[in-house]
Structure formats: structure tokens, C-alpha cells
Design a protein around this motif. Structure first.
Motif, PDB file in Angstrom:
ATOM      1  N   GLU A  50      29.651  41.290  32.369  1.00  0.00           N
ATOM      2  CA  GLU A  50      31.047  40.382  31.831  1.00  0.00           C
ATOM      3  C   GLU A  50      31.025  39.326  31.778  1.00  0.00           C
ATOM      4  N   ASP A  59      36.915  41.063  30.370  1.00  0.00           N
ATOM      5  CA  ASP A  59      38.253  40.653  31.594  1.00  0.00           C
ATOM      6  C   ASP A  59      38.786  40.019  30.722  1.00  0.00           C
ATOM      7  N   HIS A 102      38.858  36.293  30.842  1.00  0.00           N
ATOM      8  CA  HIS A 102      37.969  35.530  30.203  1.00  0.00           C
ATOM      9  C   HIS A 102      37.338  34.413  29.286  1.00  0.00           C
ATOM     10  N   HIS A 111      38.559  44.806  32.627  1.00  0.00           N
ATOM     11  CA  HIS A 111      39.320  44.098  34.159  1.00  0.00           C
ATOM     12  C   HIS A 111      40.369  43.853  33.512  1.00  0.00           C
ATOM     13  N   ASP A 125      41.692  43.422  38.106  1.00  0.00           N
ATOM     14  CA  ASP A 125      41.156  42.501  38.596  1.00  0.00           C
ATOM     15  C   ASP A 125      42.124  40.939  38.980  1.00  0.00           C
TER      16      ASP A 125
END
Ligand code: RM4
Ligand code: MN
Ligand code: MN
Length: 429
Positions: free
Chosen positions: A221, A256, A259, A283, A327
Motif C-alpha cells: 500500500e 487506497d 492516499h 482500500h 478503509d
């Protein structure tokens, strides 16, 4: 063991009863409209019934910021209570049958027992997440100066060991993947040798890759910043892809959504990673400024749709099987409600991506008809697919209107009487 669901099935049926007539009527009406576009609604519904996304164990309690956390009366404080709440989400929403654990936050002595406990609630386990971005009580060495990319080999060994322990727990839980996110990086120019830090990370991650059990996958990730505010070792998809390719065939990149820098084109990243055969998973969350961990689709549902469009585009590529997980951090809502709402937003974007007239899109792309290509996507995005989602959910035994049903259940108030209060210490969970 027969599943013992937390909410009463008859009660759900009772809440659904007055709503079902409208859902069926809306479904038929949408079915007619889609038929005119050559789309069979039942085939779409069947596709949706096969779609699922995992819940994050760390998203069931109230989240906080580094400034404060405001606990919710009745929120879960341990993994057993969190599983119960996951079961509520699954029972009402019927699209989140798996839970992604975070270790050591969710550590128990008996992983097999936890697997049985989850099974009895109708749940199983998705990827396990390791945590070498915090120090744990009693931990011999600190991660203050990094973990898998630390300069001290003993710290790197400790972080590797932790990941191997996570895999071992995951095997007992019936999971098939580990997700690695490290906080390693620097706050001052010159603090880190930027090239060597990446070398150390890749070398350490290779050791973990070597230890993967048969059939297991390893998700890397990336995240642009935080906790390090100047440089981050695995800051972006380019680094992540480079690392995955050097680490080994079972390493792939996990995207994600929160991010990336605010203007980054995430759907293009998705297409690139899919093309490279290294798109491991997602995510899902939404963000406005940074890693905000807001509810998926809350700020930018269109971006979520465009991401899903690339996933549908990549569908069928050899080995293409991304893992879907949520997430999020729920700082102001009841986490069960946010997760129900987010799962629905994810289903919505995914379903709309399957509505795209792909032949027309490709033809428009080939002939450089920008407007027609755009309108083809927009036609799909503008379709109200809620009747399909509600219908599929009700057919699977879930609630037509999950949040209304959840409120009617009185679950949180009941738990507020039974559960011990959560701490209000600041921090992300
Ligand atoms: C990180 C990253 C990881 C999550 C932690 C809690 O920003 O998103 O996936 O495990 O937060
Ligand atoms: Mn994440
Ligand atoms: Mn994050």
C-alpha cells in the motif's frame, strides 16, 4: 455451526414489508428502460449479487484525529464486539461478508476460535494488515526511525517477524493475503538516503514474500505522506509498482483512494497497474484534502465510478482479481451507518460501470469522438440503479432501507447499556 445473526430475521422482513412493493415496481420500470438500451436487468442484478467488499475491523469503532476522539456510547471496544457489529452491517447490507483484521490491534490468543466465532456470525476474513507504524507495549525495539526500511537491521528483522506472525495468524483465520503499509519516511531534507531507504524496504519485503504460504498474495500500500511529512518510502504507485516487480510475482499494489495528492488521476493509476498485472486491491474511502478516510463516494462519487469503469475495462485480463476493502475512519457518525452507506456507494459505482455501453465507448475512442465517448460514460453514471441494489439486497435477506432498519433495531442503544465505554484518547482508531 449454524449462523447466529445479531438481528432478528423476522424483524428485517417486517421492516421490508411496506417497502417491497415500491422496490419491485421501480425495479420493473428500470428494467424496461434498460431493456431499451439492450441491457438485461436480471443479468445485472445477478452480477451485483456476486459482488462484495470487506469491512475494516478498525472502522467499527469511532475514529479520531491526532487532536481528539469523541466516543460513541455503545461502540465496540474489542475484536469480539467489532465482529458483532460487522455482522449487523452484513445482515442488513448483504455485501460485506468478510472482515480485514489489523494486527496487533485485533490480536487474540486463539485465532482458530476467532474464525469460528466469525463463522457463527456469517463472516469470514479477508487480508490481514500488519502494523509497524506504531510501537506496541513491551516491544523490544522502536519504529521511531522506521520499520522495514529502518537503517538498523535488528529493527528491520523485528518488523519482518511481525509480518510473518501476521501471516501465521491469517492462515489460522482462513485469510489469503497480507497488506503492508509502512509509515517509514523522513521529516527533514537530508534525513534519509532516498535510494537506500527503498532498497532496504524491498529487501525486507522480499523476505516476507518468500514466506508466503501457497496461494497467498501480498499487497503493498502506497501513501504520499503522513506520518512522515517530507518524504515517504512508498509514496506513490510508481514506487509501489517498482517494489512489487522486484519483490516477487505474488506482490501487487493496493490502491487506497485517499492516499494520493488531491489532483492525481486515480483511475489512470488503476488502468496502469491493471496493465502491469499488479493491481492487487483497494482500500475504498473518500477524501477532500489528504488521507481523510471519509465515507466512500461521499465527496466524489464520480471519481469512484471512473475507478470502477477502469476495473470493468480490465475485467478478464489474465490473473485480474483485485481485492476490495473499505478503509475509513468514522469520526462523527455511527460506524455501522457509515459502512452501510459506503458499501452501497461502492455497489452503486460498480454497477454503473457495468452499465457503460462498452462497445459504443470503444468505438468513440477509436474514432476520436471525445464528446460521444464522454456521453457514453455519462449515460451510465446518470442512471439511477438504486432499485437494483435494494432489490438484490432484499432478495439476499437484507434490508430494503438498511439505515432505517438499523435505527429501528435499537442496536446501538442496546449496546450502550451492555458495553463498556470506549476511551477518548486521540489517535486514528
Ligand atoms: C493508513 C493506511 C492503512 C491503514 C492505516 C490505519 O493510512 O490506510 O491501510 O491500515 O492507515
Ligand atoms: Mn488503507
Ligand atoms: Mn490511510
Amino acid at each position: 455451526m449454524a449462523a447466529q445473526m445479531p438481528l432478528c430475521e423476522d424483524a428485517i422482513a417486517g421492516w421490508n414489508a411496506p417497502l417491497l412493493g415500491d422496490v419491485r415496481a421501480d425495479y420493473d420500470m428500470l428494467g424496461n428502460r434498460l431493456a431499451r438500451r439492450g441491457i438485461a436487468i436480471d443479468a445485472l442484478a445477478a452480477r451485483l449479487a456476486g459482488f462484495s467488499v470487506a469491512l475494516p475491523s478498525w472502522g467499527l469503532g469511532r475514529g479520531g484525529t491526532r487532536f481528539a476522539k469523541f466516543p460513541l456510547p455503545g461502540e465496540p471496544t474489542g475484536i469480539h464486539e467489532k465482529l458483532e457489529d460487522c455482522a449487523v452491517v452484513q445482515q442488513l447490507g448483504r455485501t460485506t461478508p468478510r472482515v480485514s483484521l489489523h494486527l496487533p490491534w485485533d490480536k487474540v490468543d486463539d485465532w482458530r476460535g476467532l474464525r469460528q466465532e466469525a463463522g457463527a456470525l456469517g463472516l469470514s476474513f479477508d487480508a490481514v494488515n500488519s502494523n509497524s507504524f506504531q510501537d506496541q507495549p513491551g516491544q523490544p525495539l522502536s519504529y521511531a526511525a522506521g520499520s522495514l526500511a529502518a537503517t538498523d537491521p535488528a529493527v528491520r528483522s523485528q518488523a519482518i517477524r511481525h509480518n510473518l506472525d501476521c501471516i501465521e495468524a491469517g492462515v489460522a483465520l482462513g485469510s489469503g493475503a497480507i497488506t503492508i503499509w509502512i509509515g517509514d519516511g523522513g521529516n527533514l531534507p537530508g534525513q534519509q538516503n532516498l535510494a537506500r531507504a527503498l532498497d532496504r524496504y524491498i529487501e525486507a519485503a522480499r523476505v516476507i514474500h518468500e514466506a508466503l504460504p501457497d496461494g497467498w498474495r501480498m499487497f503493498l500500500e502506497h501513501k504520499l505522506y503522513e506520518p512522515a511529512f517530507y518524504t515517504t518510502v512508498v509514496a506513490d504507485w510508481g514506487t509501489s509498482l517498482m517494489a512489487a516487480q522486484e519483490i516477487g510475482p505474488r506482490a501487487s499494489c493496493l490502491v487506497d483512494l485517499g492516499h494520493h495528492a488531491p489532483t492525481v488521476n486515480i483511475e489512470q493509476i488503476v488502468a496502469r497497474l491493471a496493465r502491469a498485472g499488479r493491481l492487487g486491491g483497494f482500500h475504498f474511502n473518500d477524501s477532500k484534502y489528504g488521507d481523510d478516510d471519509l465515507d466512500a463516494g461521499a465527496i466524489n462519487p464520480h471519481q469512484l465510478f471512473l475507478v470502477m469503469n477502469e476495473l470493468v475495462e480490465a475485467h478478464g485480463l489474465p490473473g485480474f482479481d483485485p481485492a476490495y476493502m473499505i478503509d475509513q475512519s468514522h469520526n462523527v457518525t455511527d460506524p455501522i451507518e457509515s459502512l452501510l452507506s459506503s458499501a452501497e456507494a461502492i455497489q452503486t459505482a460498480w454497477l454503473k460501470a457495468w452499465l457503460v455501453d462498452r462497445e459504443a465507448l470503444h468505438a468513440a475512442q477509436e474514432t476520436n469522438d471525445a464528446m460521444l465517448a464522454f456521453r457514453t460514460l455519462r449515460d451510465a453514471y446518470a442512471t439511477d440503479v438504486r432499485p437494483i441494489i435494494a432489490g438484490v439486497r432484499a432478495d439476499a435477506g437484507g434490508a430494503v432501507d438498511p439505515i432505517r432498519a438499523y435505527r429501528a433495531s435499537g442496536w446501538r442503544a442496546e449496546k450502550a447499556r451492555e458495553r463498556k465505554a470506549a476511551a477518548s484518547a486521540p489517535g486514528i482508531v
